[in-house]
Write a protein that holds these residues in place. Structure first.
Motif, PDB file in Angstrom:
ATOM      1  N   GLU A  98       0.838  -1.189   0.000  1.00 60.93           N
ATOM      2  CA  GLU A  98       0.000   0.000   0.000  1.00 60.93           C
ATOM      3  C   GLU A  98       0.878   1.245   0.000  1.00 60.93           C
ATOM      4  O   GLU A  98       1.827   1.335   0.778  1.00 60.93           O
ATOM      5  CB  GLU A  98      -0.878  -0.019   1.266  1.00 60.93           C
ATOM      6  CG  GLU A  98      -2.016   0.960   1.229  1.00 60.93           C
ATOM      7  CD  GLU A  98      -2.822   0.860   2.525  1.00 60.93           C
ATOM      8  OE1 GLU A  98      -3.656   1.731   2.757  1.00 60.93           O
ATOM      9  OE2 GLU A  98      -2.605  -0.090   3.309  1.00 60.93           O
ATOM     10  N   SER A  99       0.541   2.215  -0.868  1.00 64.53           N
ATOM     11  CA  SER A  99       1.269   3.484  -0.891  1.00 64.53           C
ATOM     12  C   SER A  99       0.671   4.444   0.127  1.00 64.53           C
ATOM     13  O   SER A  99      -0.544   4.591   0.197  1.00 64.53           O
ATOM     14  CB  SER A  99       1.178   4.124  -2.282  1.00 64.53           C
ATOM     15  OG  SER A  99       1.877   3.340  -3.212  1.00 64.53           O
ATOM     16  N   ARG A 100       1.497   5.097   0.906  1.00 69.70           N
ATOM     17  CA  ARG A 100       1.036   6.087   1.877  1.00 69.70           C
ATOM     18  C   ARG A 100       1.956   7.297   1.862  1.00 69.70           C
ATOM     19  O   ARG A 100       2.939   7.316   1.144  1.00 69.70           O
ATOM     20  CB  ARG A 100       1.039   5.474   3.289  1.00 69.70           C
ATOM     21  CG  ARG A 100       0.140   4.283   3.459  1.00 69.70           C
ATOM     22  CD  ARG A 100       0.144   3.816   4.892  1.00 69.70           C
ATOM     23  NE  ARG A 100      -0.674   2.611   5.061  1.00 69.70           N
ATOM     24  CZ  ARG A 100      -0.657   1.861   6.154  1.00 69.70           C
ATOM     25  NH1 ARG A 100       0.133   2.194   7.161  1.00 69.70           N
ATOM     26  NH2 ARG A 100      -1.437   0.805   6.258  1.00 69.70           N
ATOM     27  N   THR A 101       1.600   8.317   2.623  1.00 73.00           N
ATOM     28  CA  THR A 101       2.530   9.441   2.793  1.00 73.00           C
ATOM     29  C   THR A 101       2.797   9.621   4.269  1.00 73.00           C
ATOM     30  O   THR A 101       1.934   9.393   5.102  1.00 73.00           O
ATOM     31  CB  THR A 101       1.953  10.764   2.239  1.00 73.00           C
ATOM     32  OG1 THR A 101       0.695  10.993   2.846  1.00 73.00           O
ATOM     33  CG2 THR A 101       1.792  10.714   0.742  1.00 73.00           C
TER      34      THR A 101
END
Lengths: 336, 336, 336, 336, 336, 336
Positions: free
Chosen positions: D25-28
């Motif tokens: 999962e991509s997150r910031t």
């Protein structure tokens, strides 16, 4: 022949005395002949009675709930329960019209009622409200007690399960209120006025829910609305009438009345969210359950150290612990 | 700088004082550097603390639960809860070895305990047993109190939910016993000796179930057997030792201990089948729930008229009813 | 006329044989005449009987539970159940005193008991404990078996629902223990000694909970405390006597006994927290339910492919699957 | 550097090895920079990993579930759970394209699977069906095993709670079938063919309910219909194909499959109404719960004698009872 | 003498007419004489009847469920319920053989059936499917209606609780389908074809679950598998036959059938996960409960404003609201 | 830069627009610096925002719930949820005072509201009451609608679970009332006036229970009494004011309001005892659940054919059935 309390009747007893008719139903026996099935009562309990067809021909009645009747017969048993076989029956009114002597007839003996003096309970409850609760809650409580005095003195606390007799609500309320007062000494951080007012008013809706105290039945509004919201409505309307000055305090009192069954599944639309509501919820439930235990223990005449299964409590009760006289009187008495 | 109670700390506060270490765990932050996550306590509550890697390098510890530590830092918040960022930390023992002044160190301030004088509670409870209970139950109760005095004085009433602190069991037992005494005036038909003995002994098994009172944890036997049967076993063994003369009375006392959770789904292997067992069950439950309400109300510092949801009570509580001073002291006090 | 087993009696049957009195109650019929309602038993089942007033005049008794009686009568039915109308009844003792021939009287035929040879079951169970369990658990198990041998040989496994007959506890325990042994081959990572000791001892408290095996009834301590904790107490005391050397192992055994009902709502004060406790819990429950199914299927003489509703299992059972002889004997037999 | 099993990794460990990507999962982060959150797996367990923005710039991926990746990094912890901070990551395919040596890469190490030899389990199960079940049920079972062999060899027994890995269904079925065989020796009155066929086929619907065995997920028909009815449908269709000759026997087998969850609230549309269905229901449930216990005990690396709370079993488990080596191998092995 | 509907019979009524035998059982009375207990029915209800031994001697029968019989007798009551004492009884077949006039015999009067014209209901339902559902679901629905027309026209909707009569399934399905159509106007975002197809087919399995419509009983497959999965299987097989072109749409229809009881504890193996399934679940439940209310209100001939307790609805119903004629016809009629 | 609806924002989006502040809380980050955690809203949804310390220094606020604010920032994600990192924030009032252009500011875009025209819903509901309900219930309903028009137009139907926005109560009531009207065509035997009046008034108490519609919160009386009894009280008082002429009819209407949650455990102090109360109970529950499904499906932007688990419905929902455009508009529209 003096009145023999129903509670003391045993198989084989011959009776010639007066009863209250609590229920009456016409039936036919196996051979197709009509007979009458009655529930008779006095101040000590209830008894099933049968007027077989031959007797019925001589004593046709009619007999309806509420009638006071003179009865001759003998006590037998059917399927393990006592049952009276009637040999003669007529209403007190008819007997009077026939010029019979009613010397032994005492209507006070026929209706089941609280074992306490209702006037004393009432005065004690009133005094508790007057001396222990501060205004404005005192004013509200006394206003409601005044307004509903007549109903409060006769209404049962329930139709079947606990205090199901004349003055039962008053007796139950007295116990809960007295117990609340005692508990407040242990938990002084609770709001005293609120807890006491809640204790006195929690079951007020019963006076609308239950009709005909000698033979209690649920009213239409009792069955469509229930005593919890009916009691809340009485409190709310009285507060409106009195222009109750403290809306927040009133809300908390209303909350006690609405939440006194303790949880949603027991019929309160809201659970207790204050300590005072929790206390009233517990002491109400405790008094009801202790009374159910007492009633079940008293009604159990069988052998063995445990009673039969109690349908509401969902258990049998231990009878061995009853030590006659150990704790004084067999019945609790109001403090003077 | 005097000790600031944890319960009074607000965001931004600078602290330089002593705490009890209740829990300690080594972790690494997002950049992979090690830090220490602590739970610090004093007699007013608990607080999460972080020792970040730079500080940890200077204050390597180790720190284990039970340590008394001197701490400098500042209170911030994380995810809505207060959190202490530590700038210096060392154990009292190390500080003493380093010759530091421990003038402000007061171990009594660090451990959470009942707000009541435990000696007074104990003497009052003892006196209640001695003066209000008749033999042979008096002998049994006093024997058990004597035998387990040390543990009874320190054990919490529960690990988490109510009275989770030094002397909590004693405080809880005192309230239940005092309340039982008051209730017996309302319900004099109950067996007085039995109810009082049951009230005093109902939670005795907690002294085996819960260990390490300052930082309570469940013992292996507590988790594999539970306090209900452990307490029953203590009563049973003591009765054997004393050659208790009335086996029927003893059975009823044992029944109170086993049934005091009120129903099977709450862990009692048997529901209350006597009035005395029912009374102790209700007053135990009521005291626990009132205490949970008090604790939850006190720990709620947020705005609004209702507390957050209480996981055990399954509701939020109304805060608006707390009128400071209305009922005298903010904390209940034992009757003298 | 040879003894006709109750289970084989049909409407219309004429009986002249011996029975066990399991229950007796005096009643009056609709016309007020006294009659006797009896429950008679033999080793195949139970039967309601009526001694109407005319017969009662000739055969006044008294008859009490436990009596062996000689009876003449005819089988009818009432409300769908078989019922014996008695024409003559007297106790075996009275008949003997009257000099009657008791040739056909065989007391062994009158009491319901496990279909297995109890001595064989006992020896097999003993051998299992002796050969399959290592010390110190072996010593504890054998000690308890020795100590309670007499009670273990006769006590039913339950008063009503499964194995409610002489030797029922032994039969049930034998099945659970044998099944545990078999399961340990499938799950060898479980502690073998612990699981087997738990299987043998899990229901030991029944010997205190249930009295009078031929006509089982619950004792006072059974109803006030329950067999789960009573059994635990027996184990605990025996371990104390033997100075059991491994307290952790003992705790786990105690845990199996306390948790064997599987969850709080079924009466265990603690749920199984070890694999061994889980296994005993499942195999105990399975044996009880399989036996309930067997008993219900056997007692169902009606038409249709499903039995009547079983109140405990809360379902009707499929009868179509019983293929006579397919799996050999109609009754399982202990392995030799 | 040899492969370090995830289950053996501790805080601080430096890793340079291969993993399976189970989720990505991509997150910031808080400063707004992108990072990647991964779940990596091998045959011993799962591990959360973070690819912070600086590393992500060098190793942009993409990485999707099912990828085999080479990873360098260090193990830290976050909120009490281990977490891998990645310093380098790339897919095996990309590494191969880059000409890197993949010497240490062993795909067999990356996928979680039953600890047993699946071919052996399969052959043993097949043989059990062939030798222990009589026709026509034998034919039906072998037909279904043949038809679904490939899926049966890989499907997990559940997505999360027990045997959630390659071959889990086969392992679970093997245990239930072997246990059923053992139990039939104890309860020989059960229909042997029926119980064994039911044991083997009870969870067959899982092969339709669960897809993608290495990273199990529920199919649409699994979520809209469920494995219980899907398995029943497979049995029913196979019987139709084979023109199964005994409709009553078939109905009973279908009943076992439909009722194997034991009660309506656990998803069976019907409760077990035969002994065979009851047996399969119990042995299925027992195997699942024993496996959940094993998995939870194995995954608990913390201190203390009890595991953390198990959400499905609703209890913590006792760890103290695990005595290494006492019962031989640490893992059960199929009987040969 | 014209046929008097059972529903209109009162105590004392003399009857000479025809009935359907719904149940028959041989018993013996207290004096040991055999008698016959019957349940007789006509299109308005059911009545318990007794053929005492003297009459039985003249009218030996046999009488079995399904027989049409001519009866003379008088209506009495027993334990509060009406009961017919038979003076003569014989089967219509026997009467015919004896050459008796059967002028007043009308078989249509004897079987309880939907009050609606079944042909009209059928045509209306068919037309609804044909005009309101688009292919391919229309084709599937019409195929199934065609295939099962005969059974659909006679099967009851339940054995006991609602619509337990000839054509009950058709009536119930018609109401649910019509209601669904009306609801789709309020909720146009639902998939119209799916909801309507689900409404029509949701209870299709009843045609296999329930046999013998005039005297409904559960089949073996009904009791071992249940109508929910049986109906699903019918849909699934029809779709296979028709090579239904849209597997996703089919899955959703299957889901409606399987989930239409709304939750696991009510027997659906899966809860509704689409809006269409939720709608059918609600409208099915609503129609069943409204019908139960209607049936209970109609069957209540007693005094008072509330009916007796309804065992399934778990409440008494208010009767005061029935204002005759206010809303037109006393029975709802299908829209034309 | 036009307003970007929150529902359409994706990770990485740059925003420069206006929002409603729904919640605001001051916190400190790990390094001890203060920051602000906000919940921002517009008419399409809600979004968590962070004002880190550096920005906070420039934009100190204060910001309180209800504020309209201008915001610049960028959308990132944290723990799988979108989160806005704020670079500038100020209130619309402050911006106006600073002379900034507010050209793009449209307050209508900031508040979440029913997608329907509230005036149209209101007029349609009014007309339904006026044309479909006969006096005296019509007068009572119109009186209450007139009296509470303003609150009825804005109040949400719930704080969280369904229709939690401006006009939600009106929308919900409109659907239930329209649906009731449609259902009465299917079930014409119900009392039409009663059912419609009940449908319109059932949730009236929400206008007292829920305050501050743009950011809904429960009032004190809402939490202490609940909307069910509050709504009943409004009906009762209005009836008193109007001197409602038919007390029995009124009782039935009151019963509908009190029983509309269907059972005690869902908060109704009484279950529905009339058909009209049952109908309103079902259609209310159905509309709420359908709306919950719609909201959950719309808010689910993730991959896969099923939504995440819905906490109230206790299941995931199937997304595959949504065929855009198949049934016309994506949103249902009131009938004209």
């Amino acid at each position: 022949m003096p009145h023999q309390p129903i509670a003391s009747l045993a198989e084989g007893a011959v009776v010639q005395q007066y009863f209250l008719v609590r229920a009456a139903e016409s039936r036919t026996d196996k051979s197709g002949k009509p007979y009458l099935s009655l529930v008779l009562g006095d101040n000590s309990g209830q008894l099933v009675a049968r007027v077989w067809s031959d007797v019925l021909a001589r004593c046709p009645g009619p007999f309806v709930p509420g009638d006071h009747v003179g009865v001759q017969g003998q006590v037998g048993s059917y399927r393990g329960e006592l049952q009276l076989t009637v040999r003669y029956i007529n209403t007190v009114d008819a007997l009077r019209d026939m010029g019979k002597s009613l010397e032994a007839y005492d209507p006070d003996l026929l209706v089941q009622a609280t074992p306490y003096d209702r006037q004393e309970l009432w005065q004690d409850l009133w005094q508790l409200a007057e001396t222990e609760i501060a205004p404005p809650l005192k004013d509200l409580v006394l206003h409601l007690l005044t307004q509903h005095r007549d109903a409060f003195l006769v209404t049962p606390a329930a139709r079947l399960y606990h205090h199901p007799y004349l003055g039962g609500l008053l007796e139950h309320t007295w116990f809960v209120a007295r117990h609340t007062l005692a508990s407040l000494n242990i938990y002084p951080d609770l709001n005293r006025d609120l807890a006491l007012a809640g204790a006195i008013l929690h079951d007020l809706g019963k006076i609308i829910e239950i009709a005909n105290p000698p033979a209690p039945e649920l009213t239409v509004s009792g069955q469509l609305l229930g005593h919890i919201v009916l009691g809340w409505d009485l409190v709310r309307q009285a507060a409106q009438t009195l222009e109750f000055p403290d809306p927040t305090l009133l809300l908390q009192l209303e909350h006690i009345v609405l939440s006194h069954h303790g949880s949603l599944e027991f019929g309160s639309p809201i659970p207790p969210k204050t300590k005072e509501a929790l206390l009233v919820n517990f002491l109400d439930d405790l008094d009801a359950k202790l009374k159910m235990m007492s009633q079940h223990l008293e009604s159990d005449a069988g052998p063995g150290e445990f009673t039969s299964y109690h349908r509401v409590l969902q258990r049998g009760l231990y009878k061995g612990g009853l030590v006659s006289g150990q704790n004084g009187a067999t019945e609790p008495e109001p403090e003077k």
